[in-house]
Design an enzyme around this catalytic site. Structure first.
Site, PDB file in Angstrom:
ATOM      1  N   CYS A   7       2.952  -8.286  11.873  1.00  0.00           N
ATOM      2  CA  CYS A   7       3.935  -8.088  12.953  1.00  0.00           C
ATOM      3  C   CYS A   7       4.503  -9.433  13.380  1.00  0.00           C
ATOM      4  CB  CYS A   7       3.298  -7.390  14.158  1.00  0.00           C
ATOM      5  SG  CYS A   7       3.114  -5.608  13.969  1.00  0.00           S
ATOM      6  N   HIS A  97      -1.909  -3.883   8.484  1.00  0.00           N
ATOM      7  CA  HIS A  97      -0.491  -3.524   8.680  1.00  0.00           C
ATOM      8  C   HIS A  97      -0.027  -3.126   7.284  1.00  0.00           C
ATOM      9  CE1 HIS A  97       3.697  -4.506  10.522  1.00  0.00           C
ATOM     10  NE2 HIS A  97       3.924  -4.060   9.299  1.00  0.00           N
ATOM     11  N   HIS A  99       1.242  -2.497   3.746  1.00  0.00           N
ATOM     12  CA  HIS A  99       2.056  -3.364   2.894  1.00  0.00           C
ATOM     13  C   HIS A  99       1.891  -2.937   1.441  1.00  0.00           C
ATOM     14  CE1 HIS A  99      -1.925  -5.170   3.520  1.00  0.00           C
ATOM     15  NE2 HIS A  99      -1.853  -5.574   2.264  1.00  0.00           N
TER      16      HIS A  99
HETATM   17  P1  AMP Z   1      -4.643  -6.606   1.290  1.00  0.00           P
HETATM   18  O1  AMP Z   1      -5.929  -7.182   0.789  1.00  0.00           O
HETATM   19  O2  AMP Z   1      -4.082  -5.512   0.457  1.00  0.00           O
HETATM   20  O3  AMP Z   1      -4.728  -6.226   2.757  1.00  0.00           O
HETATM   21  O4  AMP Z   1      -3.565  -7.765   1.147  1.00  0.00           O
HETATM   22  C1  AMP Z   1      -3.293  -8.727   2.123  1.00  0.00           C
HETATM   23  C2  AMP Z   1      -2.513  -9.800   1.435  1.00  0.00           C
HETATM   24  O5  AMP Z   1      -1.880 -10.578   2.425  1.00  0.00           O
HETATM   25  C3  AMP Z   1      -3.365 -10.752   0.599  1.00  0.00           C
HETATM   26  O6  AMP Z   1      -2.901 -10.741  -0.748  1.00  0.00           O
HETATM   27  C4  AMP Z   1      -3.158 -12.109   1.267  1.00  0.00           C
HETATM   28  O7  AMP Z   1      -3.089 -13.161   0.342  1.00  0.00           O
HETATM   29  C5  AMP Z   1      -1.843 -11.899   1.989  1.00  0.00           C
HETATM   30  N1  AMP Z   1      -1.613 -12.717   3.159  1.00  0.00           N
HETATM   31  C6  AMP Z   1      -2.431 -12.863   4.226  1.00  0.00           C
HETATM   32  N2  AMP Z   1      -1.853 -13.648   5.162  1.00  0.00           N
HETATM   33  C7  AMP Z   1      -0.634 -13.982   4.672  1.00  0.00           C
HETATM   34  C8  AMP Z   1       0.443 -14.773   5.156  1.00  0.00           C
HETATM   35  N3  AMP Z   1       0.396 -15.378   6.350  1.00  0.00           N
HETATM   36  N4  AMP Z   1       1.544 -14.918   4.378  1.00  0.00           N
HETATM   37  C9  AMP Z   1       1.604 -14.319   3.159  1.00  0.00           C
HETATM   38  N5  AMP Z   1       0.627 -13.553   2.658  1.00  0.00           N
HETATM   39  C10 AMP Z   1      -0.480 -13.392   3.394  1.00  0.00           C
HETATM   40 ZN    ZN Z   2       1.494  -5.089  12.463  1.00  0.00          ZN
END
Ligand code: AMP
Ligand code: ZN
Length: 113
Positions: A7, A97, A99
């Site tokens: 967010c 969140h 994705h």
């Molecule tokens: P998941 O494990 O499916 O919840 O994926 C979360 C993803 O978010 C992981 O691949 C992380 O590397 C990525 N991630 C976490 N924080 C950030 C951020 N600030 N900017 C870009 N990617 C992020």
């Molecule tokens: Zn969110």
């Protein structure tokens, strides 16, 4: 949601390497890429996970699905790609969140780990 990192990224409070943005969704590069191209597509609306998608989100979720091919084309993923959603504990979801990971520019393996 005030303590949600995605967010905050959607609101521009935390920087991200943006690939695509409109009023409903945002796409940005993953900080820890698992493929030569690894971006995340998120709705700007906070939805915690696939388990939390409601009937009122039908249009938004459909909208995301229609945008995937455009983002893939923009990133040059002309030989295919993988779209992944991790949900909950067993799905290894770390950011609560919703994705979609869009990965490409390498041959994927199956089954996933
Ligand atoms: P998941 O494990 O499916 O919840 O994926 C979360 C993803 O978010 C992981 O691949 C992380 O590397 C990525 N991630 C976490 N924080 C950030 C951020 N600030 N900017 C870009 N990617 C992020
Ligand atoms: Zn969110």
């Amino acid at each position: 949601m005030s303590d949600c990192i995605f967010c905050k990224i959607a609101a521009g409070e935390i920087p991200s390497n943006k690939v695509y943005e409109d009023d409903k969704i945002l796409c940005f590069h993953d900080l820890d890429p698992k493929a030569p191209v690894h971006v995340l597509i998120i709705p700007k609306k906070h939805i915690a996970s696939m388990d939390d998608v409601a009937a009122e989100d039908l249009e938004l979720m459909g909208y995301i699905m229609t945008k995937v091919k455009d983002i893939a084309a923009e990133l040059g993923l002309d030989n295919g790609y993988r779209l992944v959603n991790n949900c909950g504990e067993d799905g290894l979801q770390t950011v609560k969140h919703i994705h979609f990971h869009l990965l490409g520019k390498r041959k994927m393996t199956w089954p996933p780990g």
